[in-house]
Design an enzyme around this catalytic site. Structure first.
Site, PDB file in Angstrom:
ATOM      1  N   ASP A 325      41.330  22.095  29.371  1.00  0.00           N
ATOM      2  CA  ASP A 325      40.598  20.864  29.606  1.00  0.00           C
ATOM      3  C   ASP A 325      39.334  20.859  28.747  1.00  0.00           C
ATOM      4  O   ASP A 325      38.674  21.896  28.595  1.00  0.00           O
ATOM      5  CB  ASP A 325      40.226  20.750  31.088  1.00  0.00           C
ATOM      6  CG  ASP A 325      39.618  19.409  31.410  1.00  0.00           C
ATOM      7  OD1 ASP A 325      40.199  18.387  31.027  1.00  0.00           O
ATOM      8  OD2 ASP A 325      38.548  19.384  32.046  1.00  0.00           O
ATOM      9  N   GLU A 366      22.518  13.500  31.395  1.00  0.00           N
ATOM     10  CA  GLU A 366      22.258  12.774  30.159  1.00  0.00           C
ATOM     11  C   GLU A 366      20.805  12.295  30.113  1.00  0.00           C
ATOM     12  O   GLU A 366      20.128  12.405  29.081  1.00  0.00           O
ATOM     13  CB  GLU A 366      23.206  11.571  30.028  1.00  0.00           C
ATOM     14  CG  GLU A 366      24.652  11.952  29.807  1.00  0.00           C
ATOM     15  CD  GLU A 366      25.395  12.212  31.112  1.00  0.00           C
ATOM     16  OE1 GLU A 366      24.733  12.211  32.187  1.00  0.00           O
ATOM     17  OE2 GLU A 366      26.617  12.442  31.067  1.00  0.00           O
ATOM     18  N   PHE A 399      20.624   3.486  37.477  1.00  0.00           N
ATOM     19  CA  PHE A 399      21.886   3.158  36.813  1.00  0.00           C
ATOM     20  C   PHE A 399      22.869   2.591  37.823  1.00  0.00           C
ATOM     21  O   PHE A 399      22.971   3.065  38.963  1.00  0.00           O
ATOM     22  CB  PHE A 399      22.485   4.411  36.163  1.00  0.00           C
ATOM     23  CG  PHE A 399      23.856   4.180  35.576  1.00  0.00           C
ATOM     24  CD1 PHE A 399      23.988   3.598  34.326  1.00  0.00           C
ATOM     25  CD2 PHE A 399      25.001   4.525  36.275  1.00  0.00           C
ATOM     26  CE1 PHE A 399      25.248   3.372  33.778  1.00  0.00           C
ATOM     27  CE2 PHE A 399      26.256   4.301  35.748  1.00  0.00           C
ATOM     28  CZ  PHE A 399      26.384   3.724  34.486  1.00  0.00           C
ATOM     29  N   ASP A 540      42.098  21.361  38.383  1.00  0.00           N
ATOM     30  CA  ASP A 540      41.409  21.372  39.676  1.00  0.00           C
ATOM     31  C   ASP A 540      41.665  20.121  40.502  1.00  0.00           C
ATOM     32  O   ASP A 540      41.341  20.086  41.682  1.00  0.00           O
ATOM     33  CB  ASP A 540      39.898  21.547  39.493  1.00  0.00           C
ATOM     34  CG  ASP A 540      39.285  20.481  38.602  1.00  0.00           C
ATOM     35  OD1 ASP A 540      40.024  19.562  38.180  1.00  0.00           O
ATOM     36  OD2 ASP A 540      38.077  20.570  38.314  1.00  0.00           O
ATOM     37  N   ASP A 544      46.362  17.096  38.559  1.00  0.00           N
ATOM     38  CA  ASP A 544      46.785  18.247  37.759  1.00  0.00           C
ATOM     39  C   ASP A 544      47.937  19.009  38.411  1.00  0.00           C
ATOM     40  O   ASP A 544      48.563  19.855  37.767  1.00  0.00           O
ATOM     41  CB  ASP A 544      45.610  19.229  37.561  1.00  0.00           C
ATOM     42  CG  ASP A 544      44.528  18.656  36.677  1.00  0.00           C
ATOM     43  OD1 ASP A 544      44.861  17.960  35.706  1.00  0.00           O
ATOM     44  OD2 ASP A 544      43.339  18.903  36.956  1.00  0.00           O
TER      45      ASP A 544
END
Length: 700
Positions: A325, A366, A399, A540, A544
């Protein structure tokens, strides 16, 4: 307690481990246990026979001097004990870890919710909603409630709530983790402790079937199932043992016939034939084979990886395709600001100050990286935009996934930061146009695989923040090592093909799967397996699980969902996706160790033929005495002693494994032949001669 061993200090834990292994070595002499190891079982039978012959010799009716028979019998017993000691020592480490886990598996109090309790989002159960019961009475699908300070009684899935959980007893990591309903952080493990808030959990295991119980049964070496390769090698060893039994029986008949036909000489004794058999049979690898496999699992356990089968470790050694990944494995997991691009004549410092203001209240990775960038690259610490602009007057806009923007309002100043398309719409709503330079900067960053964030002040674009997935340091070199080992690396990501190609090129992977879905992952694995390739992957999430179930080596993160953990054949307790690379290396080390010691054992046996066969039949065929090129005085006893001591000399190598370095199969074969093959031939010549000299020195 501390003991001295060869100038080194032996800790109390190590002393206890060796003491327990020594006791177990004697307990493993029980034929009901030893019969599983056919080579050592036949050696034990030989030990019993020679012991009886020694007792007979003490009564004056022996076929050879009592001292000689007694010495042979003693060293044959030592051969079996040394092999048992190697296996017991390997098992001892696992048993110690299993014992520490048993202490965690305690019967605790559980708050079981009444049948029919309706779970409401955000509502914590009241004392009248549950009954206190023993954790041992909880079964799969029962609902229970835990709050700060409680021990989670059994494995389960969080269905409501969010809380901080201490999993250090399982993972070894002291930092708490967040567990919440939904998503990929919903699985909890019995025995861990909730530190804050509360959770409603649905039990996912019945009593005795939890993760801790499973770990205990896997860790205990005695319950380890033999792998297919190990079974195949055992069959070979059994076959060789049977051949040498027939050979030795035939040689006894030939000896009797030769003496009778020639009218001279002495028939070979049963004691010597048994010694001959033990030296010719593959006792070295037979005695160490089980220890090698157990030690391989132990190396994984010490890296906090639990495997559901020994076959998975061997499969890891044969893996030639790795599916990794991108996020958290190849990259750091969070995008980071790496540059600022001013547009339309904006001063770079104005852009830096504005970007800093827009990010002061942004607690995302970020947002924090933007603050760090302007501080380190442009020297802006805290706030340097003017004393008249005080922080309390600022109104921060968090945000929102709806607007895809964040920012800050300060008086008449309105600052916004967000995704390019969202900010473009905002600029046009303010009656301004989007410049060609702004579009160009956005396209350049997107084309390079980055994420552009546009910054505006009062509806006017000042510039673009360049966010980038940071490739982990040293990961490119790791992939180069894997390539030299013949392993193909494939990056899996949900990013678009352009972004994926950029990261793949920077990381140095061989291929990538962009815009990955559960179906595309499963299809890719099946395609490689259809071509005869062995595939490994990590995962995880519930999405998957299908691919994990299909992969030959499937490593699930302990923080992942229950479906992912159930589909995998390995679980990484530390939830470190890069652990897959270490798992492959451990698997290859296991196979290399087994191959190296098998090579040594076979060539070692071949070399011993030159000593013991001529010596065994010199009494029947006197001319064979000329083959005693080393001038040995006690060739048979020396060979038997060497045969026993070589097992204990190789125990450290069996437990720790052959030193691993990336190499091709051809290079590994060449190394085995040059080091362990030639070493196996030379060692008996040196070792047996030294032992013979010592026997002469002490008067034997």
């Amino acid at each position: 307690m501390v003991e001295h061993t060869g100038g080194r200090m032996l800790s109390e834990k190590q002393y206890s481990l060796y003491k327990r292994a020594l006791i177990d070595a004697f307990l493993k002499l029980d034929p009901r246990t030893l019969y599983r190891n056919v080579v050592m079982f036949t050696v034990e039978i030989g030990s019993v026979i020679t012991s009886l012959l020694w007792v007979q010799a003490l009564g004056g009716h022996g076929e050879a001097p009592a001292g000689f028979i007694g010495a042979i019998a003693a060293w044959l017993w030592f051969t079996v004990l040394f092999a048992n000691f190697a296996e017991a020592l390997a098992e001892g480490r696992g048993k110690a870890q299993a014992e520490s886990l048993r202490k965690m598996r305690q019967d605790t109090e559980a708050k079981k919710l009444y049948l029919g309790y309706e779970i409401e989002k955000g509502r914590e159960p009241a004392p009248t909603d549950f009954i206190k019961v023993s954790s041992s009475t909880l079964h799969r699908s029962d609902f229970f409630y835990v709050r700060a300070g409680d021990i989670i009684p059994v494995d389960g899935e969080v269905v409501e709530g969010v809380a901080s959980v201490n999993e250090s007893a399982i993972t070894g990591e002291s930092a708490p983790v967040i567990r919440e309903s939904g998503g990929e952080r919903s699985a909890v493990t019995g025995g861990t402790v909730i530190l804050s808030d509360w959770l409603i959990i649905r039990a996912s295991a019945n009593p005795g079937e939890g993760f801790l119980d499973h770990m205990i049964s896997l860790i205990e070496g005695a319950k380890r199932q033999k792998t297919p390769n190990e079974i195949a090698l055992n069959i070979l060893l059994i076959g060789l043992t049977a051949v040498f039994i027939v050979v030795c029986a035939s040689l006894y008949a030939f000896s009797l016939y030769s003496v009778k036909a020639a009218g001279a000489g002495v028939p070979v004794t049963v004691t010597v034939l048994i010694a001959l058999f033990v030296c010719l049979a593959p006792t070295t690898i037979g005695g160490l084979l089980s220890a090698i496999g157990i030690a391989g699992m132990d190396r994984l356990i010490r890296r906090n990886v639990i495997t559901t089968s020994g076959r998975a470790i061997e499969a890891a050694g044969d893996v030639d395709v790795l599916l990794l990944d991108k996020t958290g494995t190849i990259t750091l997991g969070n995008r980071q600001a790496v540059d600022l691009k001013p547009v339309d004549g904006t001063d770079i410092m104005e852009l830096a100050e504005t970007a800093q203001l827009a990010s002061l209240a942004d607690e995302t990775p970020e947002g924090r990286s933007i603050v760090v960038l302007v501080k380190e690259k442009y020297g802006l610490r805290g706030r340097t935009v003017g004393a008249s602009e005080s922080v309390p007057e600022m109104q921060f806009i968090p945000f929102s996934s709806h607007t895809r923007m964040s920012g800050v309002d300060h008086g008449d100043v309105h600052i916004r930061k967000g995704a390019a398309d969202a900010i473009f719409a905002h600029i046009q709503e303010q009656g301004n146009s989007i410049s060609d330079q702004l579009k160009q900067e956005v396209n350049v960053i997107a084309g390079a695989g980055g994420t552009p964030l546009v910054v505006t002040k009062n509806g006017k674009a000042l510039g673009v923040i360049y966010l980038k997935d940071i490739v982990k340091g040293g990961i490119k070199e790791r992939f180069a090592q894997l390539r030299r080992m013949g392993i193909k690396t494939i990056m899996i990501t949900g990013d678009n093909r352009l972004t994926a190609a950029t990261i793949a090129a920077e990381a140095g992977v061989d291929d990538f799967l962009a815009e990955a879905t559960p179906e595309s992952k499963l299809k890719l694995i099946r395609e490689y397996q259809a071509g005869g390739r062995m595939v490994a992957m990590t995962g995880d999430g519930t999405n998957d699980a299908p691919a994990l179930a299909q992969a030959d080596v499937a490593v699930a993160m302990n923080t992942g969902t229950q479906p992912a953990r159930e589909a995998a054949n390995m679980i990484d307790l530390e939830s470190n996706p890069t652990k897959l690379i270490e798992i492959v290396e451990i698997g290859k080390q296991l196979l290399m160790t087994r191959g190296a010691l098998t090579t040594f054992s076979i060539t070692n046996d071949l070399a011993k033929y030159f000593f013991i066969i001529p010596a065994a039949f010199a009494s029947t065929y006197p001319a064979l005495a000329a083959l005693n090129i080393l001038g040995l005085h006690n060739p048979i006893l020396s060979a038997v002693i060497f045969n026993a001591l070589i097992i204990i000399a190789l125990i450290p190598l069996a437990l720790h494994g052959v030193a691993y370095r990336p190499m091709t199969a051809e290079e590994a074969l060449r190394k085995n032949i040059l080091i362990y093959g030639i070493g196996g031939v030379i060692a008996p010549f040196i070792g047996i001669k030294i032992i013979d000299m010592l026997l002469v020195f002490i008067g034997v």
